[in-house]
Motif scaffolding. Structure first.
Motif, PDB file in Angstrom:
ATOM      1  N   ALA A 463       0.847  -1.235  -0.079  1.00  0.00           N
ATOM      2  CA  ALA A 463      -0.113   0.115  -0.114  1.00  0.00           C
ATOM      3  C   ALA A 463       0.847   1.132   0.047  1.00  0.00           C
ATOM      4  CB  ALA A 463      -0.738   0.054   1.252  1.00  0.00           C
ATOM      5  N   ILE A 464       0.282   2.263  -0.616  1.00  0.00           N
ATOM      6  CA  ILE A 464       1.166   3.662  -0.597  1.00  0.00           C
ATOM      7  C   ILE A 464       0.569   4.460   0.485  1.00  0.00           C
ATOM      8  CG2 ILE A 464       1.650   5.400  -1.985  1.00  0.00           C
ATOM      9  CD1 ILE A 464       1.399   3.744  -4.512  1.00  0.00           C
ATOM     10  N   PRO A 465       1.317   4.788   1.590  1.00  0.00           N
ATOM     11  CA  PRO A 465       0.874   5.651   2.594  1.00  0.00           C
ATOM     12  C   PRO A 465       0.260   6.990   1.758  1.00  0.00           C
ATOM     13  CG  PRO A 465       3.092   4.886   2.986  1.00  0.00           C
ATOM     14  CD  PRO A 465       2.819   4.439   1.827  1.00  0.00           C
ATOM     15  N   GLY A 466      -0.920   7.203   2.403  1.00  0.00           N
ATOM     16  CA  GLY A 466      -1.627   8.371   1.892  1.00  0.00           C
ATOM     17  C   GLY A 466      -2.350   8.351   0.686  1.00  0.00           C
ATOM     18  N   VAL A 467      -2.493   7.350   0.199  1.00  0.00           N
ATOM     19  CA  VAL A 467      -3.209   6.895  -0.999  1.00  0.00           C
ATOM     20  C   VAL A 467      -4.040   5.956  -0.754  1.00  0.00           C
ATOM     21  CG1 VAL A 467      -3.158   5.898  -3.673  1.00  0.00           C
ATOM     22  CG2 VAL A 467      -1.278   7.238  -2.933  1.00  0.00           C
ATOM     23  N   ASP A 468      -5.635   6.519  -1.015  1.00  0.00           N
ATOM     24  CA  ASP A 468      -6.864   5.744  -0.822  1.00  0.00           C
ATOM     25  C   ASP A 468      -7.365   5.284  -2.327  1.00  0.00           C
ATOM     26  OD1 ASP A 468      -9.486   4.789  -0.621  1.00  0.00           O
ATOM     27  OD2 ASP A 468     -10.198   6.436   0.740  1.00  0.00           O
ATOM     28  N   LEU A 469      -7.117   3.892  -2.622  1.00  0.00           N
ATOM     29  CA  LEU A 469      -7.323   3.334  -3.757  1.00  0.00           C
ATOM     30  C   LEU A 469      -8.862   3.425  -4.251  1.00  0.00           C
ATOM     31  CD1 LEU A 469      -5.006   0.196  -4.346  1.00  0.00           C
ATOM     32  CD2 LEU A 469      -4.766   2.671  -5.181  1.00  0.00           C
ATOM     33  N   VAL A 470      -9.667   3.336  -3.131  1.00  0.00           N
ATOM     34  CA  VAL A 470     -11.259   3.544  -3.348  1.00  0.00           C
ATOM     35  C   VAL A 470     -11.243   4.822  -3.833  1.00  0.00           C
ATOM     36  CG1 VAL A 470     -13.481   3.360  -2.492  1.00  0.00           C
ATOM     37  CG2 VAL A 470     -11.754   1.467  -1.964  1.00  0.00           C
ATOM     38  N   LEU A 472      -9.611   6.940  -5.231  1.00  0.00           N
ATOM     39  CA  LEU A 472      -8.811   7.237  -6.476  1.00  0.00           C
ATOM     40  C   LEU A 472      -9.647   6.275  -7.661  1.00  0.00           C
ATOM     41  CD1 LEU A 472      -6.163   8.478  -7.892  1.00  0.00           C
ATOM     42  CD2 LEU A 472      -5.057   6.093  -7.402  1.00  0.00           C
ATOM     43  N   ALA A 473      -9.912   5.371  -7.490  1.00  0.00           N
ATOM     44  CA  ALA A 473     -10.994   4.724  -8.382  1.00  0.00           C
ATOM     45  C   ALA A 473     -12.218   5.506  -8.680  1.00  0.00           C
ATOM     46  CB  ALA A 473     -11.318   3.284  -7.943  1.00  0.00           C
ATOM     47  N   ALA A 474     -12.843   5.945  -7.684  1.00  0.00           N
ATOM     48  CA  ALA A 474     -14.027   6.860  -8.012  1.00  0.00           C
ATOM     49  C   ALA A 474     -13.643   8.226  -8.694  1.00  0.00           C
ATOM     50  CB  ALA A 474     -14.560   7.259  -6.666  1.00  0.00           C
ATOM     51  N   ARG A 475     -12.463   8.705  -8.433  1.00  0.00           N
ATOM     52  CA  ARG A 475     -11.976   9.809  -9.125  1.00  0.00           C
ATOM     53  C   ARG A 475     -11.620   9.510 -10.776  1.00  0.00           C
ATOM     54  NH1 ARG A 475      -6.941  12.060  -6.202  1.00  0.00           N
ATOM     55  NH2 ARG A 475      -6.678  12.874  -8.245  1.00  0.00           N
ATOM     56  N   ALA A 476     -11.168   8.451 -10.852  1.00  0.00           N
ATOM     57  CA  ALA A 476     -10.934   8.020 -12.189  1.00  0.00           C
ATOM     58  C   ALA A 476     -12.196   7.718 -13.204  1.00  0.00           C
ATOM     59  CB  ALA A 476      -9.971   6.599 -12.227  1.00  0.00           C
ATOM     60  N   GLN A 477     -12.883   6.981 -12.307  1.00  0.00           N
ATOM     61  CA  GLN A 477     -14.391   6.754 -13.125  1.00  0.00           C
ATOM     62  C   GLN A 477     -14.960   8.059 -13.435  1.00  0.00           C
ATOM     63  OE1 GLN A 477     -16.776   4.286 -10.478  1.00  0.00           O
ATOM     64  NE2 GLN A 477     -16.794   2.755 -11.867  1.00  0.00           N
ATOM     65  N   ALA A 478     -14.900   8.879 -12.521  1.00  0.00           N
ATOM     66  CA  ALA A 478     -15.487  10.335 -12.793  1.00  0.00           C
ATOM     67  C   ALA A 478     -15.202  11.099 -14.043  1.00  0.00           C
ATOM     68  CB  ALA A 478     -15.684  11.251 -11.522  1.00  0.00           C
ATOM     69  N   VAL A 479     -13.680  11.211 -14.092  1.00  0.00           N
ATOM     70  CA  VAL A 479     -13.026  11.605 -15.241  1.00  0.00           C
ATOM     71  C   VAL A 479     -13.446  10.920 -16.488  1.00  0.00           C
ATOM     72  CG1 VAL A 479     -10.603  12.004 -15.973  1.00  0.00           C
ATOM     73  CG2 VAL A 479     -11.082  12.437 -13.790  1.00  0.00           C
ATOM     74  N   VAL A 480     -13.427   9.602 -16.545  1.00  0.00           N
ATOM     75  CA  VAL A 480     -13.800   8.572 -17.825  1.00  0.00           C
ATOM     76  C   VAL A 480     -15.238   9.258 -18.081  1.00  0.00           C
ATOM     77  CG1 VAL A 480     -14.195   6.656 -18.776  1.00  0.00           C
ATOM     78  CG2 VAL A 480     -12.173   7.053 -17.381  1.00  0.00           C
ATOM     79  N   ARG A 481     -16.236   9.144 -17.233  1.00  0.00           N
ATOM     80  CA  ARG A 481     -17.400   9.500 -17.543  1.00  0.00           C
ATOM     81  C   ARG A 481     -17.591  11.033 -18.293  1.00  0.00           C
ATOM     82  NH1 ARG A 481     -19.411   7.206 -12.807  1.00  0.00           N
ATOM     83  NH2 ARG A 481     -19.186   9.061 -11.582  1.00  0.00           N
ATOM     84  N   ARG A 482     -16.819  11.941 -17.623  1.00  0.00           N
ATOM     85  CA  ARG A 482     -17.007  13.359 -18.154  1.00  0.00           C
ATOM     86  C   ARG A 482     -16.431  13.291 -19.470  1.00  0.00           C
ATOM     87  NH1 ARG A 482     -13.321  17.431 -16.974  1.00  0.00           N
ATOM     88  NH2 ARG A 482     -12.051  16.453 -15.743  1.00  0.00           N
ATOM     89  N   ILE A 483     -15.136  12.715 -19.787  1.00  0.00           N
ATOM     90  CA  ILE A 483     -14.129  12.825 -20.950  1.00  0.00           C
ATOM     91  C   ILE A 483     -14.988  12.066 -21.891  1.00  0.00           C
ATOM     92  CG2 ILE A 483     -12.161  13.538 -19.762  1.00  0.00           C
ATOM     93  CD1 ILE A 483     -10.960  10.962 -20.540  1.00  0.00           C
ATOM     94  N   SER A 484     -15.839  11.138 -21.684  1.00  0.00           N
ATOM     95  CA  SER A 484     -16.505  10.348 -22.841  1.00  0.00           C
ATOM     96  C   SER A 484     -17.706  10.730 -22.818  1.00  0.00           C
ATOM     97  CB  SER A 484     -16.311   8.962 -22.385  1.00  0.00           C
ATOM     98  OG  SER A 484     -17.148   8.784 -21.218  1.00  0.00           O
ATOM     99  N   ALA A 485     -18.506  11.948 -22.276  1.00  0.00           N
ATOM    100  CA  ALA A 485     -19.657  12.380 -22.492  1.00  0.00           C
ATOM    101  C   ALA A 485     -19.833  13.111 -23.856  1.00  0.00           C
ATOM    102  CB  ALA A 485     -20.049  13.206 -21.269  1.00  0.00           C
TER     103      ALA A 485
END
Ligand SMILES: [Zn+2]
Length: 485
Positions: A463-470, A472-485
């Motif tokens: 694990a990377i101290p300070g990185v919350d993968l859950v 981060l995954a939500a942020r990535a999903q939101a970006v993909v939704r936004r740029i593919s819209a």
């Protein structure tokens, strides 16, 4: 693994993270490794040692050692230790462009139109920051500690500072970062008229001025540097004029930085240089001063023996990207022949949009496999000796470090303390007669007991101290939704 794997021998140590090659990283003993692969060539590829001492960001001793007072001790029992991988060609912004439907079954030319040209305008500061975070986290979890990113998301009056975002994310996560500043001075073919803002070219003067500013702000020439800048026009074909290529090479050398670009990724490069200049791609680059030990090219899937000999004589290197080359159907670089001829060879993931992942263990596994398949293809059976795991590891560690001019990528005294300590505790790695090569030959991703960058623990218990993968995954999903819209 429990926290007891990290023990202090005598005094408490700070977990505070510094931002440079640091004398504040604590003296550390990595103790009891099951195997150590050094990243060096030939008979030096394996060490019989079990312990590695590090201090002030460097490896100070490799052997059978005992802890000194004040050492932080990392228990590496059952683990295999590699140098941190060195990735010499990436496009982190593409991390939000994996599996784009229009490009998933496309080859390079169509893929460029369907993926990078089409989505270029959607990458803003937030998308880039998210892409860089996901991409670097993915690399770190494969054991990578140095990333050269070929960032070509530049156009006149761009509204955000991509270089600053990339350097900040790398610094926050604790890895070495080499910004290869891309760009073009001619528009992409097919986009010559009525050019959207994001596809407009820059002037060569603007690119050189920006590179000079980046060198002033970020570039550290020290061999243990955490930050480097490289001159890296996106390709030397359609995207820049020949005389500008020479101008960029001279500017880079006067600034004391290296040169990088894509070359001979597919047969279009050969056709273009033959028709436009009656030269091979490497000859053309050499004519324009893009040759020498300070130059490395990504891909080189199609090279003649004469081109390999020319690059070998000049110590010009390759960023070998087998996964992306397979994915796009571009071809297979003659990396074993290049290495045999004396060319510096490194491994790289290329952008995640033409890989769908971007981690160094997958890349090493692919390299190990693909040259075996290629060796006798259509002629004979038996390419099992085309490359060894140790050779692939050398390409991906000390080979890359040499190409970038960094004193990292190997486990020997004096080198940077960039180290990946792999636990081989998953079923995939059980039953290995030679666990040392397990991370490469078995593929997959072994968990990391720890990853050290410049002597500091940047991954602990996978694990990377300070990185919350859950999150981060939500942020990535939101970006993909936004740029593919
Ligand atoms: Zn690339």
């Amino acid at each position: 693994m429990s926290n007891s794997a990290f023990q202090s021998a005598g005094r408490a140590t700070s977990t505070k993270r510094s931002t440079s090659v640091s004398s504040t990283s604590p003296p550390t003993l990595i103790r009891g490794a099951r195997a150590i692969i050094t990243g060096l060539a030939g008979e030096r590829a394996r060490s019989s040692a079990t312990d590695i001492r590090i201090d002030a960001g460097r490896i100070t001793d490799v052997g059978h050692l005992t802890a000194l007072p004040g050492d932080t001790v990392i228990d590496a029992s059952g683990c295999v230790v590699y140098p941190g991988w060195v990735n010499t060609h990436h496009h982190l912004f593409q991390t939000m462009l994996k599996g784009v439907p229009g490009g998933i079954n496309a080859s390079l030319a169509q893929w460029l139109v369907e993926v990078t040209a089409r989505y270029r305008h959607t990458i803003d500061a937030e998308a880039l920051e998210t892409a860089a975070t996901v991409g670097i986290v993915e690399l770190m979890l494969s054991g990578c500690t140095t990333i050269a990113d070929h960032h070509y998301l530049y156009y006149p009056d761009i509204a955000f500072d991509g270089a600053r975002i990339l350097f900040e994310v790398a610094e926050r996560l604790g890895v070495r970062f080499v910004l290869c500043r891309g760009g073009m001075t001619r528009p992409q073919p097919g986009f010559e008229t009525d050019i959207p803002r994001e596809l407009r070219p820059e002037s060569v003067g603007a690119i050189i001025d920006d590179v000079a500013g980046l060198v002033h702000r970020y570039h550290d020439p020290d061999p243990l540097s955490m930050r480097r800048v490289v001159m890296a026009p996106t390709t030397p074909t359609y995207r820049v004029r020949p005389e500008e290529l020479r101008e960029m090479a001279r500017a880079a050398r006067s600034l004391g930085i290296r040169l990088h670009t894509h070359l001979s990724e597919n047969l279009d490069y050969l056709r273009y240089f033959r028709e436009a200049h009656d030269r091979s791609p490497v000859e053309f680059c050499a004519d324009h001063e893009w040759i020498g030990p300070d130059v490395w090219f990504a891909h080189l899937c199609h090279t003649s023996d004469a081109e390999i000999a020319l690059m070998a004589r000049n110590r010009t290197g390759i960023a070998h990207c087998p996964a992306s080359n397979c994915r796009l159907g571009s071809g297979i670089a003659s990396a074993p022949q290049m290495a045999a001829a004396g060319m510096p060879v490194s491994l790289a993931v290329d952008g995640a949009a033409s890989n769908e992942a971007a981690d160094m263990l997958s890349e090493a596994h692919t390299a190990w496999l693909v040259h075996r398949a290629a060796k006798g293809l259509g002629r004979f059976e038996g390419g099992g000796d085309a490359v060894t795991a140790e050779q692939v590891i050398e390409w991906g560690t000390s080979g890359g470090a040499g190409i970038l001019g960094l004193h990292t990528g190997a486990i020997e005294p004096g080198r940077a303390a960039d180290l990946a300590v792999y636990s081989l505790d998953a079923p995939r790695y059980m039953g290995l007669h030679d666990p040392a090569i397990g991370p490469v030959v078995s593929g997959g991703r072994p968990t990391l007991r720890c990853l050290l960058s410049a002597g500091r623990v940047v991954v602990r218990d996978d694990a990377i101290p300070g990185v919350d993968l859950v999150e981060l995954a939500a942020r990535a999903q939101a970006v993909v939704r936004r740029i593919s819209a």
